[in-house]
Design an enzyme around this catalytic site. Structure first.
Site, PDB file in Angstrom:
ATOM      1  N   THR A   8       0.836  -1.201   0.000  1.00 57.19           N
ATOM      2  CA  THR A   8       0.000   0.000   0.000  1.00 57.19           C
ATOM      3  C   THR A   8       0.869   1.248   0.000  1.00 57.19           C
ATOM      4  OG1 THR A   8      -1.854   1.130   1.084  1.00 57.19           O
ATOM      5  CG2 THR A   8      -0.206   0.165   2.530  1.00 57.19           C
ATOM      6  N   LYS A   9       0.318   2.308  -0.584  1.00 60.80           N
ATOM      7  CA  LYS A   9       0.942   3.636  -0.509  1.00 60.80           C
ATOM      8  C   LYS A   9       0.086   4.547   0.361  1.00 60.80           C
ATOM      9  CE  LYS A   9       3.125   3.361  -5.050  1.00 60.80           C
ATOM     10  NZ  LYS A   9       3.003   3.715  -6.476  1.00 60.80           N
ATOM     11  N   GLU A  41      -2.293  -3.534 -11.592  1.00 57.33           N
ATOM     12  CA  GLU A  41      -3.663  -3.289 -12.011  1.00 57.33           C
ATOM     13  C   GLU A  41      -4.610  -4.263 -11.314  1.00 57.33           C
ATOM     14  OE1 GLU A  41      -6.058  -2.492 -16.129  1.00 57.33           O
ATOM     15  OE2 GLU A  41      -3.892  -2.837 -16.264  1.00 57.33           O
ATOM     16  N   ASP A  70      -7.424  -5.668  -0.239  1.00 58.37           N
ATOM     17  CA  ASP A  70      -8.367  -4.897  -1.031  1.00 58.37           C
ATOM     18  C   ASP A  70      -9.584  -4.777  -0.145  1.00 58.37           C
ATOM     19  OD1 ASP A  70      -9.118  -3.415  -3.274  1.00 58.37           O
ATOM     20  OD2 ASP A  70     -10.303  -5.078  -4.060  1.00 58.37           O
ATOM     21  N   PHE A 152     -10.023   7.287   7.324  1.00 58.98           N
ATOM     22  CA  PHE A 152      -9.893   7.688   5.927  1.00 58.98           C
ATOM     23  C   PHE A 152     -10.973   6.984   5.127  1.00 58.98           C
ATOM     24  CE2 PHE A 152      -7.301   3.984   6.769  1.00 58.98           C
ATOM     25  CZ  PHE A 152      -7.523   3.145   5.689  1.00 58.98           C
ATOM     26  N   ASP A 155     -14.823   6.139   6.283  1.00 65.23           N
ATOM     27  CA  ASP A 155     -14.959   6.117   7.749  1.00 65.23           C
ATOM     28  C   ASP A 155     -15.931   7.165   8.307  1.00 65.23           C
ATOM     29  OD1 ASP A 155     -13.262   3.961   7.867  1.00 65.23           O
ATOM     30  OD2 ASP A 155     -11.580   5.043   8.761  1.00 65.23           O
ATOM     31  N   LYS A 175     -11.092   1.659  16.606  1.00 68.72           N
ATOM     32  CA  LYS A 175     -11.400   1.133  15.271  1.00 68.72           C
ATOM     33  C   LYS A 175     -10.659  -0.179  15.022  1.00 68.72           C
ATOM     34  CE  LYS A 175     -10.806   2.048  10.384  1.00 68.72           C
ATOM     35  NZ  LYS A 175     -10.220   2.900   9.364  1.00 68.72           N
TER      36      LYS A 175
END
Length: 196
Positions: A8-9, A41, A70, A152, A155, A175
């Protein structure tokens, strides 16, 4: 210390993973540590397929274990949308505010009890000659407007039934105890222990 890459970025997501993996003693790296890696992709039709595509491609490139996830929100009144298209629901660019606005517009004045939804996370682990996926969910409803600035993605508009409040007002500790990602990762920890 064994290295593992989180594919992840997204800094928010990276921080969640780092907190949850710390007790296992992994050195946690992310794609922010490897700016040269091109985006994989996501052509899958399920969260699991997309997570596995990312994990496998990056693990093969670097020869170390990779965790990819994902995740997204499924809204019953929208026939499960945005689903796998959650990140770019409002357009090609990832834009949390626009995504939230689109969902709220589509739901309109639908009564609260009919705004049922769930966050879904699929996590894939790819290591040499081994791969698996796990899934976690958290049930809730979509609010009429954003509440809180924490977290983010969706949320701020997601009311978590178990906490009886929006993820947007939760601390990361609150959370992480019940989140879809935490639940998927909890199941994945069993698999990760084989690698330690």
């Amino acid at each position: 210390m064994k290295k593992i890459i989180i594919a992840t970025k997204n800094q928010g997501k990276a921080n969640e993973f780092k907190e949850m993996l710390k007790p296992l003693g992994f050195e946690v790296l992310t794609l922010l540590d490897y700016p040269e890696i091109e985006d994989v992709e996501e052509t899958g039709t399920t969260f699991e397929e997309n997570a596995l595509l990312k994990a496998t491609a990056i693990s093969e490139q670097f020869g170390i274990p990779v965790l990819a996830d994902d995740s997204g929100i499924e809204i019953d009144a929208l026939e499960g949308r945005p689903g796998v298209y959650s990140a770019r629901y409002a357009g090609e660019e990832k834009n949390d505010q626009m995504n939230n606005k689109k969902v709220l517009t589509e739901l309109g004045e639908l009564p609260f009890e009919q705004r049922t939804a769930r966050f879904v996370a699929a996590i894939a682990l790819a290591a040499k000659g081994f791969h698996c996926t796990t899934r976690g969910t958290v049930e809730g409803k979509v609010l009429f407007q954003a509440e809180g600035d924490n977290g983010f993605g969706y949320d701020p508009i997601f009311w978590a039934d178990e906490l009886e409040k929006s993820f947007g007002v939760c601390s990361s500790e609150e959370k992480n105890k019940i989140s879809h990602r935490a639940r998927a990762l909890e199941k994945m920890v069993v698999e990760l222990k084989r690698l330690v």
